[in-house]
Structures are given as C-alpha cells and as structure tokens.
Design an enzyme around this catalytic site. Structure first.
Site, short mmCIF file in Angstrom:
data_model
loop_
_atom_site.label_atom_id
_atom_site.label_comp_id
_atom_site.label_asym_id
_atom_site.label_seq_id
_atom_site.Cartn_x
_atom_site.Cartn_y
_atom_site.Cartn_z
N CYS A 181 -1.73 3.91 -6.30
CA CYS A 181 -2.46 3.16 -5.28
C CYS A 181 -2.63 1.75 -5.82
O CYS A 181 -3.01 1.59 -6.99
CB CYS A 181 -3.81 3.80 -4.98
N CYS A 240 0.86 -1.18 0.00
CA CYS A 240 0.00 0.00 0.00
C CYS A 240 0.89 1.23 0.00
O CYS A 240 1.79 1.35 0.85
CB CYS A 240 -0.90 -0.02 1.24
#
Length: 236
Positions: free
Chosen positions: A182, A73
């Site tokens: 992302c 992440c």
C-alpha cells in the site's frame, strides 16, 4: 511531444512518494496530483466503490489535460486499471505490491507482505503470488494502517508502537524482507527497518512505477519539452 501534465491520484497522501520520485526523474514534465481524501482509504471500500471513484478522478484528470494517468494506489490498480484503460483509451500506469523483486532477491528467509484488506482479496494479487510465492511469502492484511497514516501524517512517529505491534507476531518467522503493498505504508519503511534492526530489506514500488511512467511517455511519444516540474494539487 506533448505538453500535457502527468496526472497522479490516490485516496490521500500515499501517492506523494511516487509523485516526488517522478518529479525528480522527469524534470521536463508538469504534474497534477489528486487527493481523493473524502473517500479515503480505498483499501477498506468495495471493488465497485473504488472503481467508481477511480473512474471519476481519472475523468477529472483527463479533463484537465493529463496525458498519462497514474493510479498511485494498489487497491485502485487492482480493481480498476484494466477498466480505466478500456473506458478512456488513454495511457494508465498502476502500482502493485513489489513481490517480484523481493522474491528475486530472497536468499533464505520469509517475505512478509503488508497489504490492505481489499488488495489481499484481489484476483490480480493472487495471480502475483501464484507466480512468485514458493512457499516463503506471508501475507498480512491491515484493516486500519492506511487510515492511521492518513490521520497521523503530521506526526508519523506516533505510529511506531502500532508498527511494532503489527510486526511482532512474525518475529519468529525469519523475516528477510518486507513488501509494502500500500503506498501509504511507504512512510513507515524506516520504522519497519528499525523493528528488524536493519536486517530486513523493505521493498516499495516507487522506482518501478516511475520507470514505467517514463517508458509509457517514450512509447507514446508524450515527452514534454516545456514542462518545469510544476505540480498542481486538487483536493476532493
């Protein structure tokens, strides 16, 4: 040699692309993947909140015998990777928006970087831009796109109009490439490419992260000879 598993975590499905690539590349290893879905998405949380979640999930993975922990992440990496390495003294691998390869590949047009709002605010992301942005990078923070992917994962085609609406304001900018900042956005790569008729290259960090995992294993003599590519999933 070390028979422990490789631990990977994300707030949801985003890190699964990295997991899949790692399983293919590191065939002698086993894996543990944590979905921290009750706290998803990280990209809309405060730095303190994300750091605390990254710490708790990392502690869980290490207690399960993980020999390397991958923060799959961008937001968790940005706010927590240095802290996690210092606190646990274990090998950690993070992920960052692949601005560098996009900048190195650029020939004429603009680079559009799609990120979460939190990633766009982080100091390490700004340092990345300072190094690789020569005035041709456009940053477009997305407040809800990661959640949209998470909630519509079983029917991602529903997001095509959403993706087109996000990209439309930049249609006059001569976009040469799009950087996915992302891991949730990786599932939208084909839609993004289709929006530009295949003329814009889409960059994700999957290959870079899996290569880094492999390097960390070798540097720390952590390769396994007994793993069988098994994956254990943990839902929080």
């Amino acid at each position: 040699m070390n028979s422990g598993a490789i631990g990977i975590f994300d707030s949801g499905v985003g890190g699964l692309k990295i997991l899949g690539a790692a399983v293919k590349r590191l065939r002698g290893e086993d894996f543990i993947y944590v979905f921290d879905r009750s706290h998803s998405p990280y990209g809309n949380r405060s730095d303190r909140y994300v750091r605390r979640r990254a710490e708790k999930v990392s502690e869980l993975l290490l207690s399960k015998g993980a020999k390397v922990v991958v923060a799959a992440c961008n937001t968790a990496t940005g706010v927590g990777i240095t802290y996690l390495r210092r606190k646990f003294g274990a090998p950690f691998v993070g992920v960052e928006p692949p601005v560098k390869p996009a900048a190195l590949a650029r020939t004429h047009g603009k680079i559009l970087v799609l990120t979460t709002c939190r990633t766009a605010e982080q100091a390490n992301f700004h340092r990345l831009l300072e190094k690789w942005d020569d005035g041709n990078v456009i940053v477009a923070p997305q407040p809800s796109l990661a959640r949209d992917v998470e909630l519509n994962f079983a029917a991602l085609s529903k997001l095509k109009p959403v993706v087109d609406d996000i990209l439309a304001p930049y249609d006059g900018e001569d976009i040469e490439s799009v950087v996915l900042g992302c891991t949730h956005y990786y599932y939208l790569a084909d839609m993004i490419s289709a929006h530009y008729g295949g003329s814009a290259r889409v960059f994700d960090a999957v290959d870079g992260v899996t290569h880094r995992i492999e390097t960390v294993l070798d540097e720390n003599d952590l390769r396994s000879e007994t793993g069988k590519g098994r994956v254990k999933y943990i839902y929080l």
